[in-house]
Design an enzyme around this catalytic site. Structure first.
Site, PDB file in Angstrom:
ATOM      1  N   THR A 121      -4.706  10.923  -3.117  1.00  0.00           N
ATOM      2  CA  THR A 121      -4.625  10.906  -1.899  1.00  0.00           C
ATOM      3  C   THR A 121      -3.568  11.953  -1.287  1.00  0.00           C
ATOM      4  O   THR A 121      -3.725  12.658  -0.326  1.00  0.00           O
ATOM      5  CB  THR A 121      -4.392   9.550  -1.499  1.00  0.00           C
ATOM      6  OG1 THR A 121      -5.400   8.616  -1.674  1.00  0.00           O
ATOM      7  CG2 THR A 121      -4.192   9.305   0.384  1.00  0.00           C
ATOM      8  N   GLU A 146       0.763  -1.209   0.002  1.00  0.00           N
ATOM      9  CA  GLU A 146       0.173  -0.043  -0.049  1.00  0.00           C
ATOM     10  C   GLU A 146       0.817   1.396   0.024  1.00  0.00           C
ATOM     11  O   GLU A 146       0.592   2.173  -0.708  1.00  0.00           O
ATOM     12  CB  GLU A 146      -0.762  -0.114   1.342  1.00  0.00           C
ATOM     13  CG  GLU A 146      -1.504   1.132   1.620  1.00  0.00           C
ATOM     14  CD  GLU A 146      -2.916   1.496   1.431  1.00  0.00           C
ATOM     15  OE1 GLU A 146      -3.694   0.437   1.486  1.00  0.00           O
ATOM     16  OE2 GLU A 146      -3.486   2.323   0.848  1.00  0.00           O
TER      17      GLU A 146
END
Ligand code: HSE
Length: 307
Positions: free
Chosen positions: A180, A128
């Protein structure tokens, strides 16, 4: 067992008041991936979708997570993975976590479950990291454990699986890009004690509401005065989506992760479907493409595919 196919679910991080610590898993959409053991210490990646994600394992989220597993094992084996992503990258519903968690759960099954869930979470977070360049587990945790999760600490990793009552989610994904990294840069670096008190009171109340099945308390707890006011500007028609959903009977909701998806929680499937209609109506009047999902909460995380 030499081959396994799994379904890795989309997830909603933050759950309004729990920035970087709360999350839950959706029943759909899911990424599908098939993993095979091979007699070579490497990771080979094949994509069965059109997202043009990198094939080099060191640059690929699932690849990095699998390499982290290979670092921990002595045998001269590796993995071949076929990934059919259905969760669009950048949608704000945990696409990168699904890639990473699906891969490590499948690998662990081929390795006779030798790693614990917490170890798998660590491997997945390495994957991630490729996408987010940050260390937060609020998508990884629900994807791996299922249901609602609270990440009490990331260093060391401490994940709490929460009880929850029947709930349905309606999620709209406007097809616009919200990175993000960008959505994190605009956040305040400091908050007032008053805001902090509001936030931790709401998180505590939300956890209690989930555990007691107290829908009214749950509705009251879904408020955020820190992140939402700043980030909602990145999502066209956010206020309208929220107010119309509440009018349609939503318990509450807000930005899913760092957006652009917006989610609402409902007590019944009928209400979730009514909200779907009202979200569709709002976005049909814009030029923006969108998808809407109505989903139960996925209680178990990654599943072995029966097909
Ligand atoms: N908690 C994270 C954020 C989720 O809101 O930035 C996105 O990965």
């Amino acid at each position: 067992m030499k081959e396994i196919t799994v379904l890795a679910p989309a997830t909603v991080a933050n759950v309004v008041c729990g920035f970087d610590c709360l999350g839950f898993a959706l029943e759909n959409p899911c990424d599908q991936m098939t993993l095979r053991l091979i007699a070579e210490k490497t990771v080979k990646i094949k994509h069965l979708d059109d997202f043009n994600l990198p094939l080099e394992p060191e640059k690929n989220i699932a690849g990095v997570a699998l390499l982290a597993i290979l670092d921990e094992i002595e045998e001269n084996i590796g993995f071949e993975i076929e990934i059919a992503k259905r969760i669009k990258p950048g949608s704000g519903i945990g696409s990168s976590s699904a890639s990473a968690v699906g891969a490590v759960v499948a690998a662990n099954k081929l390795l006779d479950e030798r790693f614990s869930l917490l170890q798998l979470a660590e491997f997945a977070m390495k994957g991630e990291f490729v996408a987010s360049q940050g260390r937060h587990a609020d998508n990884v945790a629900p994807c791996l454990f299922g249901g609602f999760t609270l990440v009490r600490s990331v260093e060391p990793l401490d994940i709490v699986k929460l009880d929850f009552p029947p709930l349905f989610a309606t999620v709209i994904h406007p097809q616009i890009e919200v990175k993000t990294s960008q959505a994190r840069k605009i956040l305040p670096t400091e908050i007032s004690l008053k805001s902090a008190i509001q936030a931790w009171s709401n998180v505590g109340a939300l956890v209690a509401a989930l555990s007691k099945g107290d829908y009214e308390l749950l509705a009251r707890s879904l408020e955020d005065f820190i992140v939402e006011p700043v980030r909602k500007k990145l999502i066209p028609h956010f206020d309208e989506l929220k107010s119309e959903s509440l009018k349609s009977g939503a318990l509450g909701g807000g930005i899913s992760g760092s957006g652009p998806s917006v989610f609402m929680l409902s007590e019944t499937l009928e209400t979730a479907q009514t909200i779907e209609k009202s979200m569709r109506e709002i976005y049909s009047n814009t030029e923006i493409d969108f998808n809407v999902y109505v989903s139960e909460i996925n209680a178990e995380g990654v599943k072995v595919s029966k097909t």
